[in-house]
Design an enzyme around this catalytic site. Structure first.
Site, short mmCIF file in Angstrom:
data_model
loop_
_atom_site.label_atom_id
_atom_site.label_comp_id
_atom_site.label_asym_id
_atom_site.label_seq_id
_atom_site.Cartn_x
_atom_site.Cartn_y
_atom_site.Cartn_z
N GLY A 62 -28.19 3.34 -29.03
CA GLY A 62 -29.26 3.81 -27.86
C GLY A 62 -29.97 2.43 -27.00
O GLY A 62 -30.44 2.71 -25.80
N HIS A 91 0.58 -1.75 0.17
CA HIS A 91 0.13 0.08 -0.13
C HIS A 91 1.84 1.25 -0.35
O HIS A 91 2.16 1.32 -0.07
CB HIS A 91 -1.11 -0.17 1.29
CG HIS A 91 -1.95 -0.82 0.90
ND1 HIS A 91 -3.01 -1.39 2.23
CD2 HIS A 91 -2.36 -2.08 0.21
CE1 HIS A 91 -3.72 -1.89 1.61
NE2 HIS A 91 -3.17 -2.90 0.30
N ALA A 125 -21.74 10.71 -28.37
CA ALA A 125 -21.36 12.36 -28.20
C ALA A 125 -23.01 12.36 -29.02
O ALA A 125 -23.25 11.24 -29.80
CB ALA A 125 -20.11 11.86 -29.14
N THR A 170 -21.90 -1.42 -31.88
CA THR A 170 -20.86 -0.81 -32.41
C THR A 170 -20.11 -1.36 -32.97
O THR A 170 -19.23 -0.45 -33.24
CB THR A 170 -20.95 -0.71 -30.29
OG1 THR A 170 -22.00 0.25 -30.12
CG2 THR A 170 -19.51 0.87 -30.54
N CYS A 217 -1.00 -1.89 7.52
CA CYS A 217 -0.45 -0.57 7.47
C CYS A 217 -0.46 -0.14 8.96
O CYS A 217 0.35 0.82 9.06
CB CYS A 217 -1.34 0.30 6.13
SG CYS A 217 -1.29 0.64 4.26
N ALA A 252 -28.28 1.11 -23.99
CA ALA A 252 -28.11 2.24 -23.14
C ALA A 252 -29.47 2.27 -22.28
O ALA A 252 -29.18 2.73 -20.71
CB ALA A 252 -27.36 3.33 -23.92
N ALA A 253 -30.46 2.04 -23.35
CA ALA A 253 -31.56 2.33 -22.36
C ALA A 253 -31.51 0.73 -21.46
O ALA A 253 -32.14 0.99 -20.00
CB ALA A 253 -33.01 2.34 -23.44
N GLU A 286 1.25 3.89 2.37
CA GLU A 286 1.87 3.46 3.26
C GLU A 286 3.53 2.89 3.46
O GLU A 286 3.82 4.30 3.85
CB GLU A 286 0.80 3.35 4.52
CG GLU A 286 0.28 4.32 4.41
CD GLU A 286 -1.04 4.24 3.93
OE1 GLU A 286 -2.83 3.84 4.13
OE2 GLU A 286 -1.37 2.89 2.61
#
Length: 373
Positions: free
Chosen positions: A300, A59, A163, A205, A93, A303-304, A61
């Site tokens: 679309g 980690h 977009a 796509t 840690c 996405a829906a 730290e």
């Protein structure tokens, strides 16, 4: 006698800011762990710094304390997330902090992981270490949105990116969509991908755009590319089948031809066959695989479905000052079954910024019970 710095001491905000910068070096590579940076400061001088580079590695730290060495004794440790006090893939840690002789720990936020959640702070205080919590907390929470959601809601943070033109089109009536936005906006998408653990698209796509879905050099990380395709009717040649660049995972169903499944697997693509193909099931699988942030760059209809399945939490909408028109030109969302304005999904915490000629609107989704029309 030197006065003990208060919670809002300006030095605290400065050094926490350095922790956040360091933490981002692990962006896209730490899930399911958080992004964490740490610095050790002795009498106003930086003597050690580190960040968490990935699962199974030390980690932040630990790296910072190792670099500080003996100068950690009597120093202040700054870290953007509460130090852990449990043994996972690495030791606690808190043990390293106490062994190093740190006098004060300034943490940006309490760790929401139930295995930690205040126990690290309590252990340090019981050992006589001064602990200050909540410095730059909003920025710390913003950095680890995906991690926080993963441990509190048991699923990844879902971001829907699209977009569109000013008249709400994501492509022309022929399906042509490259490019709606200018290079500056596209570079911002590439930077967003570098922050995510997976990026999801549908079969359409892949067929239409042949995307690469990489960060294009805008970060040190390429996300896992994920495709949802019910019948696996995908092109033989596609950028996504180049798995030496980034891993690719395809979800499909029993409707897929067995030879197509084997062809993709031969190319190094992981293929998961499910009884049904839903955004919720894909999200659950990615959660089980350790993903904290999932980016949806789909059309679309998918996405829906993702919104209907409530796996989208945030929207990134890029808007170009262009007009396409066309009654059949697609928009960013398919049918959500909304017939009454009271059913509309509201967006909150909205921000807007310009990227050259384009604009980016970011907002959080607020899901409400549907109201009958």
């Amino acid at each position: 006698m030197t006065q003990t710095p208060t919670h809002d001491h300006p030095d605290h905000a400065h050094w926490l800011g350095q922790c956040l910068i360091l933490a981002q070096r692990g962006m896209g590579r730490t899930a399911p762990n958080p992004m964490v940076g740490a610095v050790v400061v002795n009498q106003g001088e930086l003597v050690g710094e580190g960040f968490h580079p990935g699962v199974g590695l030390p980690h932040a730290e630990v790296f910072a304390l190792q670099q500080a060495g003996e100068r950690a004794r009597g120093a202040t440790l700054y870290v953007n997330l509460e130090p852990c006090n449990h043994t996972g893939r690495t030791p606690p840690c808190t043990d390293a902090i106490l062994a190093a002789g740190i006098d004060r720990v300034v943490a940006g936020m309490v760790d929401p992981d139930p295995r930690v959640s205040g126990r690290g702070i309590e252990r340090l205080r019981q050992a006589g270490v001064e602990v200050i919590v909540g410095v730059a907390e909003a920025a710390c929470r913003q950095l680890n949105q995906g991690f926080i959601q993963r441990v509190t809601r048991q699923r990844p943070l879902g971001i829907l990116k699209y977009a569109m033109t000013l008249d709400g089109k994501i492509a022309t009536t022929t399906g042509h969509s490259q490019w709606i936005t200018d290079p500056g906006a596209r570079a911002e998408v590439h930077r967003l991908r570098a922050r995510c653990d997976a990026v999801v698209v549908g079969g359409n796509t892949v067929r239409r755009d042949n995307p690469q879905l990489t960060s294009h050099g805008q970060g040190c990380h390429n996300p896992r590319r994920v495709v949802l395709s019910r019948q696996l009717e995908l092109p033989d040649q596609a950028h996504l089948w180049s798995t030496d660049i980034a891993p690719t995972l395809v979800f499909t169903t029993a409707l897929a031809a067995p030879q197509q499944v084997e062809r993709l697997r031969h190319l190094g693509v992981e293929v998961i066959i499910q009884d049904d193909l839903t955004a919720a099931q894909a999200t659950e699988y990615l959660y089980q695989q350790g993903c904290a942030t999932v980016l949806w760059e789909c059309g679309g209809n998918l996405a829906a479905q993702a919104i209907a399945d409530r796996v989208i939490d945030r929207i990134w909408a890029f808007i170009a000052p262009k007009l396409i028109g066309g009654n059949q030109a697609p928009g960013p969302l398919g049918d959500l079954g909304i017939t009454h304005m009271a059913q509309a999904i509201r967006l909150e915490d909205l921000t807007c910024r310009s990227l050259g000629p384009d604009y980016l609107i970011e907002a959080n989704l607020t899901y409400c019970p549907q109201v009958a029309g």
